[in-house]
Write a protein that holds these residues in place. Sequence first.
Motif, PDB file in Angstrom:
ATOM      1  N   PRO A  42       0.818  -1.215   0.000  1.00  0.00           N
ATOM      2  CA  PRO A  42       0.000   0.000   0.000  1.00  0.00           C
ATOM      3  C   PRO A  42       0.850   1.261   0.000  1.00  0.00           C
ATOM      4  O   PRO A  42       1.963   1.289   0.523  1.00  0.00           O
ATOM      5  N   LEU A  43       0.303   2.320  -0.576  1.00  0.00           N
ATOM      6  CA  LEU A  43       0.982   3.605  -0.604  1.00  0.00           C
ATOM      7  C   LEU A  43       0.988   4.250   0.782  1.00  0.00           C
ATOM      8  O   LEU A  43       0.059   4.056   1.572  1.00  0.00           O
ATOM      9  N   TYR A  44       2.020   5.032   1.042  1.00  0.00           N
ATOM     10  CA  TYR A  44       2.097   5.760   2.312  1.00  0.00           C
ATOM     11  C   TYR A  44       1.312   7.070   2.269  1.00  0.00           C
ATOM     12  O   TYR A  44       1.251   7.789   3.265  1.00  0.00           O
ATOM     13  N   ALA A  45       0.705   7.375   1.127  1.00  0.00           N
ATOM     14  CA  ALA A  45      -0.033   8.629   0.990  1.00  0.00           C
ATOM     15  C   ALA A  45      -1.186   8.747   1.973  1.00  0.00           C
ATOM     16  O   ALA A  45      -1.598   9.861   2.337  1.00  0.00           O
ATOM     17  N   THR A  46      -1.726   7.611   2.422  1.00  0.00           N
ATOM     18  CA  THR A  46      -2.891   7.631   3.317  1.00  0.00           C
ATOM     19  C   THR A  46      -2.516   7.717   4.782  1.00  0.00           C
ATOM     20  O   THR A  46      -3.404   7.749   5.638  1.00  0.00           O
ATOM     21  N   PRO A  48      -1.353   9.747   7.833  1.00  0.00           N
ATOM     22  CA  PRO A  48      -1.179  11.137   8.287  1.00  0.00           C
ATOM     23  C   PRO A  48       0.185  11.409   8.902  1.00  0.00           C
ATOM     24  O   PRO A  48       0.764  12.481   8.700  1.00  0.00           O
ATOM     25  N   GLU A  49       0.717  10.431   9.679  1.00  0.00           N
ATOM     26  CA  GLU A  49       1.997  10.669  10.333  1.00  0.00           C
ATOM     27  C   GLU A  49       3.136  10.768   9.318  1.00  0.00           C
ATOM     28  O   GLU A  49       4.146  11.445   9.558  1.00  0.00           O
ATOM     29  N   VAL A  50       2.966  10.102   8.171  1.00  0.00           N
ATOM     30  CA  VAL A  50       3.983  10.178   7.131  1.00  0.00           C
ATOM     31  C   VAL A  50       3.973  11.566   6.493  1.00  0.00           C
ATOM     32  O   VAL A  50       5.022  12.184   6.281  1.00  0.00           O
ATOM     33  N   MET A  51       2.787  12.067   6.191  1.00  0.00           N
ATOM     34  CA  MET A  51       2.691  13.398   5.595  1.00  0.00           C
ATOM     35  C   MET A  51       3.146  14.483   6.582  1.00  0.00           C
ATOM     36  O   MET A  51       3.731  15.494   6.195  1.00  0.00           O
ATOM     37  N   GLN A  52       2.908  14.246   7.860  1.00  0.00           N
ATOM     38  CA  GLN A  52       3.375  15.198   8.871  1.00  0.00           C
ATOM     39  C   GLN A  52       4.896  15.209   8.911  1.00  0.00           C
ATOM     40  O   GLN A  52       5.520  16.284   9.006  1.00  0.00           O
ATOM     41  N   ARG A  69       6.378  15.730   0.036  1.00  0.00           N
ATOM     42  CA  ARG A  69       5.099  15.029   0.168  1.00  0.00           C
ATOM     43  C   ARG A  69       4.859  14.096  -1.020  1.00  0.00           C
ATOM     44  O   ARG A  69       4.390  12.971  -0.849  1.00  0.00           O
ATOM     45  N   HIS A  70       5.159  14.574  -2.214  1.00  0.00           N
ATOM     46  CA  HIS A  70       4.972  13.749  -3.408  1.00  0.00           C
ATOM     47  C   HIS A  70       5.829  12.483  -3.319  1.00  0.00           C
ATOM     48  O   HIS A  70       5.369  11.379  -3.633  1.00  0.00           O
ATOM     49  N   ALA A  71       7.086  12.637  -2.891  1.00  0.00           N
ATOM     50  CA  ALA A  71       7.991  11.487  -2.801  1.00  0.00           C
ATOM     51  C   ALA A  71       7.470  10.465  -1.799  1.00  0.00           C
ATOM     52  O   ALA A  71       7.385   9.269  -2.102  1.00  0.00           O
ATOM     53  N   LEU A  72       7.115  10.914  -0.599  1.00  0.00           N
ATOM     54  CA  LEU A  72       6.667   9.978   0.425  1.00  0.00           C
ATOM     55  C   LEU A  72       5.292   9.408   0.106  1.00  0.00           C
ATOM     56  O   LEU A  72       5.005   8.250   0.434  1.00  0.00           O
ATOM     57  N   ALA A  73       4.457  10.180  -0.543  1.00  0.00           N
ATOM     58  CA  ALA A  73       3.118   9.695  -0.897  1.00  0.00           C
ATOM     59  C   ALA A  73       3.178   8.555  -1.896  1.00  0.00           C
ATOM     60  O   ALA A  73       2.298   7.683  -1.917  1.00  0.00           O
ATOM     61  N   HIS A  74       4.232   8.534  -2.726  1.00  0.00           N
ATOM     62  CA  HIS A  74       4.363   7.490  -3.737  1.00  0.00           C
ATOM     63  C   HIS A  74       5.239   6.329  -3.279  1.00  0.00           C
ATOM     64  O   HIS A  74       5.477   5.392  -4.047  1.00  0.00           O
ATOM     65  N   ALA A  75       5.715   6.384  -2.049  1.00  0.00           N
ATOM     66  CA  ALA A  75       6.434   5.242  -1.484  1.00  0.00           C
ATOM     67  C   ALA A  75       5.422   4.188  -1.049  1.00  0.00           C
ATOM     68  O   ALA A  75       4.280   4.489  -0.719  1.00  0.00           O
ATOM     69  N   ARG A  76       5.871   2.944  -1.031  1.00  0.00           N
ATOM     70  CA  ARG A  76       4.976   1.847  -0.665  1.00  0.00           C
ATOM     71  C   ARG A  76       5.578   0.980   0.444  1.00  0.00           C
ATOM     72  O   ARG A  76       6.794   0.780   0.510  1.00  0.00           O
ATOM     73  N   TYR A  77       4.702   0.484   1.288  1.00  0.00           N
ATOM     74  CA  TYR A  77       5.117  -0.489   2.302  1.00  0.00           C
ATOM     75  C   TYR A  77       5.448  -1.795   1.607  1.00  0.00           C
ATOM     76  O   TYR A  77       4.676  -2.291   0.775  1.00  0.00           O
ATOM     77  N   MET A  78       6.602  -2.383   1.945  1.00  0.00           N
ATOM     78  CA  MET A  78       7.047  -3.631   1.330  1.00  0.00           C
ATOM     79  C   MET A  78       7.162  -4.716   2.396  1.00  0.00           C
ATOM     80  O   MET A  78       8.123  -4.739   3.176  1.00  0.00           O
TER      81      MET A  78
END
Length: 375
Positions: A42-46, A48-52, A69-78
């Motif tokens: 899943p993407l980290y875009a959802t 809140p603590e990541v976007m913060q 924000r764009h970079a972290l939002a497009h990262a995914r949990y592996m």
Amino acid sequence: MNPFASFFATFLIASCATSTWATAQKHPKKHRAPPLVAITGPLYATRPEVMQLADTIAERRLLDPDWVRHALAHARYMPAIARAITPPPVGTVKNWAVYRSRFIDQVRIKAGVKFWLANQETLARAERETGVPAAIIVGIVGVETIYGQQTGGYRVIDALCTLAFDFPKEHPRAKDRSAFFRAELESYLSLTQRTGTDPLALRGSYAGAMGLPQFMPSSWDKYAVDFDGDGRIDLFHSPADVIGSVANYFRAFRWQPGMPTHYPVGFDAAKLDKAALLAPDILPTFTTATFAAKGAVLQGAALNHTGPLALVELQNGEAEPLYIAGTENFYAITRYNWSSYYALAVIELGEAVAAAIAATERGGTNLPPGRPKGS
């Protein structure tokens, strides 16, 4: 990366004021990228603590908050990364012979010979300027990536985010490790922004290490150097930068020119206090006199060693452990990866490659296996 890593102490460009990959585009070099590991989580875009955290990083590092924000939002949990970083069950016995066989083999030795001969002038220069032997540098690059053959197929952004935000809670040092990877994520974003690199494009190990020497982002920041003098630092494509950066790393960790990495050691059963000798782990603590007083027996050149020593134990499964007397230079290698098994594999691979080159120069046709000392 090897399974006995406790995690390479903090790594690596204070000198990287110039662009790395952005400049590299002006002078492209042939390089086959490793296969990309399937991105399925899943993407980290959802989160809140990541976007913060994105906003915090942007403010602290003076970065564009939308870019972060764009970079972290497009990262995914592996999930595979979380599994890979989980330590073996408590009580698992390590086996030096098995571990060694993974790294001291014909594939790495032959690749090491090719790497050394292709870069012998650069290796000689690095040794001359830093005191770090060519064999140690060759051993590091061989153990880490087989001289660039296996640099990792995970997106670095996915690896760092997974370990920063979802480090396995069952790990005994989960909180510290999570903090470590958050710092590495911050260093990575700063590095890619500074070099004009797409943070979603770079690939590395499951721990986020990059390039032929597998430097973590902070190590790239602190220790990587432009050793080929082309105005950029490139640990993915430039063997000279790789060689110079590895040598510079060890110089920063106080490599002692001319000092052996370790000596053979035996025991005097009447005096032996093995528990006391092993208590400092791999940190050199004992003088030769205190070493002997606690039952450790040294011979030959080791008797004239003037620096501190450590009794290093390498388990061998159900067989007897291997013991060596580690010097400050052995300890320096463990700053690259906090593992005595790793350090000895680096040393012995470098020795095996050197022996293979010597054999071919004598007209030999078979590459020697490079057996460990005492075997």
